[in-house]
Every structure is written in structure tokens, then in C-alpha cells.
Design an enzyme around this catalytic site. Sequence first.
Site, short mmCIF file in Angstrom:
data_model
loop_
_atom_site.label_atom_id
_atom_site.label_comp_id
_atom_site.label_asym_id
_atom_site.label_seq_id
_atom_site.Cartn_x
_atom_site.Cartn_y
_atom_site.Cartn_z
N CYS A 91 -0.62 12.38 -2.41
CA CYS A 91 0.56 13.83 -1.84
C CYS A 91 1.52 13.04 -1.40
CB CYS A 91 -0.54 14.25 -1.55
SG CYS A 91 -0.02 16.43 -1.29
N ARG A 125 4.45 27.20 -3.44
CA ARG A 125 3.46 26.09 -3.01
C ARG A 125 2.07 25.79 -4.22
NH1 ARG A 125 1.29 22.16 0.52
NH2 ARG A 125 4.34 22.28 1.70
N HIS A 190 -5.97 15.78 -4.15
CA HIS A 190 -7.23 16.15 -2.61
C HIS A 190 -8.37 16.15 -3.13
CE1 HIS A 190 -2.93 15.81 0.15
NE2 HIS A 190 -2.69 16.77 -0.41
N1 GLN Z 1 4.58 18.10 2.48
C1 GLN Z 1 4.51 16.76 0.94
C2 GLN Z 1 4.52 18.53 0.27
O1 GLN Z 1 4.58 19.11 0.71
C3 GLN Z 1 3.22 16.10 0.37
C4 GLN Z 1 1.88 17.63 1.23
C5 GLN Z 1 0.63 17.08 1.61
O2 GLN Z 1 0.62 15.66 1.19
N2 GLN Z 1 -0.26 17.78 1.03
O3 GLN Z 1 4.89 17.72 -0.94
#
Ligand code: GLN
Length: 239
Positions: A91, A125, A190
Site C-alpha cells: 500500500c 477510498r 493488507h
Molecule cells: N495513504 C495511502 C492511501 O490512502 C496509503 C494507505 C495505506 O497504506 N493503507 O492510498
Amino acid sequence: MKLSIGHLYPKLLNLYGDMGNIIALTKRCEWRGIEFEYDPIGIGDSIKEHDLYFIGGGQDKQQQEVADELYKNKEFLTEERDKNAVFLGICGGYQLFGHYYQPFEGDKLLGISLMDAYTVAGKKRFIGNVTVETDFLTPNTLVGFENHSGLTYLQGDTKPLGRMIVGNGNNGEDKSEGGRYKNVFGTYLHGSLLPKNPNFADYLIELALEKKYGEKFELKKLDDELENKTHNSLVGKAY
Ligand code: GLN
């Protein structure tokens, strides 16, 4: 045999159990009698040569701090990539393997260009379970969990890890998930990723052994009944 891993900035980028990837690699080596040296790298530390490097995910703020530090080590890490060291970025860490990450607000974070890719923050998101179909693993699926607003676009010789079956992946548009160039792997999964995907964990270990000892290795099979049961229960699982 022995392998060593440099864990890049675990105090800052280690979201949603990404440390589980280190635990999986450690145990899957130890269960086969392969010694595994773990080297957590902090801000300001010099980075030693390792067979593998791992970097986890994090929020934009932590990414900024790590991006500045990673960039100072860009030349060294590029040399490591070209010596076929194995990299795994999750990520936020994956985003920094590309040329840049443009957050929704604020300045662009420069990446270290280990792979030809870039990331821009999207309005939505992406959160939920993910299933990916690969062409290099057996079984050919990867499962995990995504939580990112970044949209990653691969370019040039950078290939995806696979095709989205469930979830959004790199950008929710081109059905790609993750990226690979040489032995540099990045993904939005993840979960943590490797305990649920022993096929990928072993693939990375074999690549690292080949890089270190100059010959191909086929690891002895482990009793992965629990890991495979977990993996299979998540294949195709939607949000
Ligand atoms: N800040 C980055 C995004 O929102 C990565 C987030 C994360 O590592 N889960 O894409």
C-alpha cells in the site's frame, strides 16, 4: 542457508498487521532450517545490503516522513534492485516504490522509482476484501484486504501482480492489482498478505535464495492445511 531482510521504517509504516508478512517469512524459513536475520531500519539509520526488503503501509503523514528518508537511499536501493534483491511493498510503501504519490492535499511525495508507476489520490477510498488472479503462482490466487484512496497506474515494463476478481486493486479502472519489476513487488493487499498466501511467501523466499546463492531452489512443502483453508475461505469473498 541464511537469508536477511531489511524492514524499512516499521515504526512509521506498519498498518493493518503488515508485520505479519515478516512473521510469515521468518517462520516459513525457520520451518525449513533456513536462518532468517531481521533488521528493522529506522529514520537516520544507514541501510545494509539484504536479500529481501519489506515496507508496510501507512497514512499520508507517515508516508511523507518515510518518503524523505527513502529518497536519501534511492541510489543504494536501486543498486539493490539491480542485484535482484527481493522487495515487497504494501500500500503506502508500494506507492513509494513508484515515481511519486500525489496526496489529495499538499505536496507530491517523491518515490524511489524502483518500478515505473505513479499514484494520485482519488476521491473515493477503496475498502474491502480482494481476490486477485495471477499467472505466476500455484494456486493462482492472492487474497487480502484493501484500504486506500491512492490510484496507482503502471507504466513501461512494470507488470501487475494479477487481474482483479473481487475488489478495486490499483485504481478501480484497469482491473490490475499490484506491480512487479525485476524482483520488486508491490501490492495493496493488507491482511496481512503472506500468512494467507503461503504460495506467494514461498515464491519470494525462493527468489531471495536464488539471488543469494546463484541457483534455483524448490522449497520443501510445508503442512499448509490451515493457511490454505484460510486462503480458500477468502477466494471470491466480496465486501
Ligand atoms: N495513504 C495511502 C492511501 O490512502 C496509503 C494507505 C495505506 O497504506 N493503507 O492510498
